[in-house]
Write a protein that holds these residues in place. Structure first.
Motif, PDB file in Angstrom:
ATOM      1  N   ALA A 166       0.818  -1.216  -0.165  1.00  0.00           N
ATOM      2  CA  ALA A 166      -0.039   0.059  -0.190  1.00  0.00           C
ATOM      3  C   ALA A 166       0.809   1.307   0.000  1.00  0.00           C
ATOM      4  O   ALA A 166       0.426   2.112  -0.698  1.00  0.00           O
ATOM      5  CB  ALA A 166      -0.944   0.145   1.163  1.00  0.00           C
ATOM      6  N   SER A 167       2.051   1.134   0.800  1.00  0.00           N
ATOM      7  CA  SER A 167       2.584   2.776   0.804  1.00  0.00           C
ATOM      8  C   SER A 167       3.199   2.708  -0.608  1.00  0.00           C
ATOM      9  O   SER A 167       3.652   3.923  -0.790  1.00  0.00           O
ATOM     10  CB  SER A 167       3.876   2.115   1.720  1.00  0.00           C
ATOM     11  N   ARG A 169       1.891   1.841  -3.571  1.00  0.00           N
ATOM     12  CA  ARG A 169       0.832   2.504  -4.284  1.00  0.00           C
ATOM     13  C   ARG A 169       0.455   3.876  -4.146  1.00  0.00           C
ATOM     14  O   ARG A 169       0.173   4.645  -4.949  1.00  0.00           O
ATOM     15  CB  ARG A 169      -0.388   1.519  -4.204  1.00  0.00           C
ATOM     16  N   GLU A 170       0.538   4.227  -3.016  1.00  0.00           N
ATOM     17  CA  GLU A 170       0.373   5.613  -2.444  1.00  0.00           C
ATOM     18  C   GLU A 170       1.206   6.647  -3.171  1.00  0.00           C
ATOM     19  O   GLU A 170       0.960   7.588  -3.364  1.00  0.00           O
ATOM     20  CB  GLU A 170       0.151   5.703  -0.814  1.00  0.00           C
ATOM     21  N   ALA A 171       2.518   6.090  -2.933  1.00  0.00           N
ATOM     22  CA  ALA A 171       3.597   6.884  -3.320  1.00  0.00           C
ATOM     23  C   ALA A 171       3.401   7.222  -5.056  1.00  0.00           C
ATOM     24  O   ALA A 171       3.684   8.250  -5.409  1.00  0.00           O
ATOM     25  CB  ALA A 171       4.910   6.282  -3.116  1.00  0.00           C
ATOM     26  N   ALA A 172       2.979   6.347  -5.569  1.00  0.00           N
ATOM     27  CA  ALA A 172       2.770   6.179  -7.078  1.00  0.00           C
ATOM     28  C   ALA A 172       1.536   7.220  -7.470  1.00  0.00           C
ATOM     29  O   ALA A 172       1.658   8.182  -8.245  1.00  0.00           O
ATOM     30  CB  ALA A 172       2.400   4.931  -7.612  1.00  0.00           C
ATOM     31  N   VAL A 173       0.497   7.106  -6.670  1.00  0.00           N
ATOM     32  CA  VAL A 173      -0.536   8.206  -6.790  1.00  0.00           C
ATOM     33  C   VAL A 173      -0.096   9.554  -6.551  1.00  0.00           C
ATOM     34  O   VAL A 173      -0.634  10.468  -7.281  1.00  0.00           O
ATOM     35  CB  VAL A 173      -1.777   7.818  -6.181  1.00  0.00           C
ATOM     36  N   ARG A 174       0.338   9.528  -5.393  1.00  0.00           N
ATOM     37  CA  ARG A 174       0.996  11.014  -4.935  1.00  0.00           C
ATOM     38  C   ARG A 174       1.806  11.671  -6.153  1.00  0.00           C
ATOM     39  O   ARG A 174       1.896  12.782  -6.401  1.00  0.00           O
ATOM     40  CB  ARG A 174       1.645  11.098  -3.794  1.00  0.00           C
ATOM     41  N   PHE A 175       2.643  10.837  -6.793  1.00  0.00           N
ATOM     42  CA  PHE A 175       3.802  11.222  -7.837  1.00  0.00           C
ATOM     43  C   PHE A 175       3.072  11.654  -9.204  1.00  0.00           C
ATOM     44  O   PHE A 175       3.141  12.606  -9.599  1.00  0.00           O
ATOM     45  CB  PHE A 175       4.539  10.124  -8.257  1.00  0.00           C
ATOM     46  N   GLU A 203     -10.463   2.707  -7.061  1.00  0.00           N
ATOM     47  CA  GLU A 203     -11.690   3.048  -6.302  1.00  0.00           C
ATOM     48  C   GLU A 203     -12.077   1.888  -5.529  1.00  0.00           C
ATOM     49  O   GLU A 203     -12.698   2.242  -4.307  1.00  0.00           O
ATOM     50  CB  GLU A 203     -12.876   3.373  -7.354  1.00  0.00           C
ATOM     51  N   ASN A 204     -11.611   0.624  -5.691  1.00  0.00           N
ATOM     52  CA  ASN A 204     -11.761  -0.340  -4.867  1.00  0.00           C
ATOM     53  C   ASN A 204     -10.532  -0.866  -3.760  1.00  0.00           C
ATOM     54  O   ASN A 204     -10.785  -2.083  -3.475  1.00  0.00           O
ATOM     55  CB  ASN A 204     -12.689  -1.485  -5.656  1.00  0.00           C
ATOM     56  N   ASP A 205      -9.655   0.029  -4.036  1.00  0.00           N
ATOM     57  CA  ASP A 205      -8.502  -0.337  -3.306  1.00  0.00           C
ATOM     58  C   ASP A 205      -8.621  -0.880  -1.770  1.00  0.00           C
ATOM     59  O   ASP A 205      -9.801  -0.302  -1.059  1.00  0.00           O
ATOM     60  CB  ASP A 205      -7.512   0.733  -3.027  1.00  0.00           C
ATOM     61  N   ALA A 206      -8.016  -1.699  -1.129  1.00  0.00           N
ATOM     62  CA  ALA A 206      -8.384  -2.161   0.069  1.00  0.00           C
ATOM     63  C   ALA A 206      -8.110  -1.007   1.085  1.00  0.00           C
ATOM     64  O   ALA A 206      -8.563  -1.047   2.274  1.00  0.00           O
ATOM     65  CB  ALA A 206      -7.521  -3.542   0.389  1.00  0.00           C
ATOM     66  N   GLU A 207      -7.270  -0.049   0.739  1.00  0.00           N
ATOM     67  CA  GLU A 207      -6.681   0.950   1.839  1.00  0.00           C
ATOM     68  C   GLU A 207      -7.602   2.425   1.516  1.00  0.00           C
ATOM     69  O   GLU A 207      -7.443   2.905   0.236  1.00  0.00           O
ATOM     70  CB  GLU A 207      -5.211   1.343   1.636  1.00  0.00           C
ATOM     71  N   HIS A 208      -8.361   2.579   2.671  1.00  0.00           N
ATOM     72  CA  HIS A 208      -9.170   3.787   2.492  1.00  0.00           C
ATOM     73  C   HIS A 208      -8.591   4.939   2.214  1.00  0.00           C
ATOM     74  O   HIS A 208      -9.108   5.787   1.181  1.00  0.00           O
ATOM     75  CB  HIS A 208      -9.949   3.978   3.637  1.00  0.00           C
ATOM     76  N   SER A 209      -7.226   5.187   2.587  1.00  0.00           N
ATOM     77  CA  SER A 209      -6.434   6.620   2.223  1.00  0.00           C
ATOM     78  C   SER A 209      -6.171   6.629   0.820  1.00  0.00           C
ATOM     79  O   SER A 209      -6.020   7.848   0.383  1.00  0.00           O
ATOM     80  CB  SER A 209      -4.884   6.419   3.023  1.00  0.00           C
ATOM     81  N   ILE A 210      -5.934   5.216   0.217  1.00  0.00           N
ATOM     82  CA  ILE A 210      -5.568   5.287  -1.170  1.00  0.00           C
ATOM     83  C   ILE A 210      -6.812   5.684  -2.168  1.00  0.00           C
ATOM     84  O   ILE A 210      -6.566   6.128  -3.161  1.00  0.00           O
ATOM     85  CB  ILE A 210      -4.844   3.986  -1.565  1.00  0.00           C
ATOM     86  N   TRP A 238       1.378  15.384  -0.831  1.00  0.00           N
ATOM     87  CA  TRP A 238       2.282  14.709   0.066  1.00  0.00           C
ATOM     88  C   TRP A 238       1.570  14.854   1.376  1.00  0.00           C
ATOM     89  O   TRP A 238       1.984  14.218   2.311  1.00  0.00           O
ATOM     90  CB  TRP A 238       3.819  14.996  -0.094  1.00  0.00           C
ATOM     91  N   CYS A 239       0.577  15.683   1.668  1.00  0.00           N
ATOM     92  CA  CYS A 239       0.099  15.951   2.908  1.00  0.00           C
ATOM     93  C   CYS A 239      -1.072  15.447   3.407  1.00  0.00           C
ATOM     94  O   CYS A 239      -1.675  15.359   4.313  1.00  0.00           O
ATOM     95  CB  CYS A 239       0.282  17.450   3.308  1.00  0.00           C
ATOM     96  N   CYS A 240      -1.745  15.239   2.265  1.00  0.00           N
ATOM     97  CA  CYS A 240      -3.210  14.750   2.428  1.00  0.00           C
ATOM     98  C   CYS A 240      -3.042  13.294   3.068  1.00  0.00           C
ATOM     99  O   CYS A 240      -2.318  12.537   2.690  1.00  0.00           O
ATOM    100  CB  CYS A 240      -3.901  14.793   1.148  1.00  0.00           C
ATOM    101  N   ALA A 241      -4.516  13.096   3.896  1.00  0.00           N
ATOM    102  CA  ALA A 241      -4.279  11.769   4.417  1.00  0.00           C
ATOM    103  C   ALA A 241      -5.163  10.541   3.636  1.00  0.00           C
ATOM    104  O   ALA A 241      -5.738  11.049   2.764  1.00  0.00           O
ATOM    105  CB  ALA A 241      -5.182  11.949   5.843  1.00  0.00           C
TER     106      ALA A 241
END
Length: 241
Positions: A166-167, A169-175, A203-210, A238-241
């Motif tokens: 997840a970490s 994936r999140e970095a990729a979306v932020r980029f 949209e169906n990612d297991a992580e709510h933040s993503i 990079w600051c949004c939750a």
């Protein structure tokens, strides 16, 4: 052993993770003892193979391939330097994403190799950012420093929105969101349709933040199309939750 290395290298990608790990350990142990000219003969070809192993399912293979890439890169000084530069530039974004891994044995060498790559390229600012772990600024730097690479970086990031961690994936979306704010430096308009499709798949990612971050980035992409000079801050992503 020197006679066998080319064959081992050529079959590296076809092997399973256990054999890959053993082959990488072999290269790590042998290359430092090779004459510089001998090492140069395989450096470029091995670097290309290693790039493909950065995303191996085995964390140990990822770790070893990233560590070995730094060693191989350093052997290319001389007539192969220009060719190695392209390989090194292609490694920057994958290394950056892997610094976001929760597996420390992979994240730590990713930081080290990212810094070494920056030094190899002579990009002092990136070297400093990697050394000090300034993640948001590294994303901005990669997008803005070499503008003709922006499309390539964005295409690379698409691979990481499906990463098991997840970490990452999140970095990729932020980029991708950062790249959206620099849309005017990109050349391939089709990229935005591809990116939007990739983000909507989260949209169906297991992580709510993503899920939330992906939805927000889609909105930014839409806003950028309508208002290219929107007031969104690059660093806000990079600051949004």
């Amino acid at each position: 052993m020197l006679v066998l290395l080319p064959d081992i290298m050529e079959n590296l990608l076809a092997a399973n993770s256990d054999i890959r790990m053993k082959a990488l350990m072999l290269f790590i142990n042998v290359i430092p003892h090779m004459k510089r000219e001998e090492a140069k003969l395989i450096a470029l070809r091995l670097a290309e193979k290693l790039l493909l192993l950065f995303d191996d399912e085995s964390s140990r293979v990822r770790e070893l391939s990233i560590r070995l890439f730094e060693d191989v890169m350093k052997t290319a000084v001389g007539r192969n330097t220009k060719k190695m530069v392209k390989k090194v530039q292609g490694a920057l974004l994958p290394l950056f994403f892997h610094t976001n891994e929760k597996i420390e044995s992979v994240a730590k060498p990713s930081w080290d190799t990212l810094r070494a790559c920056a030094e190899f390229l002579g990009w002092r600012r990136l070297s400093f950012l990697a050394e000090t772990g300034q993640t948001p600024l590294i994303g901005e730097y990669l997008i803005t420093h070499k503008r003709n690479s922006a499309d390539e970086y964005l295409l690379q990031s698409l691979l990481y929105v499906e990463n098991p961690q997840a970490s990452v994936r999140e970095a990729a979306v932020r980029f991708m969101g950062l790249a959206a704010r620099r849309r005017r430096i990109l050349r391939l308009e089709k990229l935005w349709e591809i990116c939007q499709s990739a983000l909507q798949s989260l949209e169906n990612d297991a992580e709510h933040s993503i899920r939330c971050l992906a939805a927000q980035t889609v909105l930014i992409l839409t806003a950028v199309k309508q208002k290219p000079r929107s007031g969104w801050s690059l660093r806000s992503l990079w600051c949004c939750a």
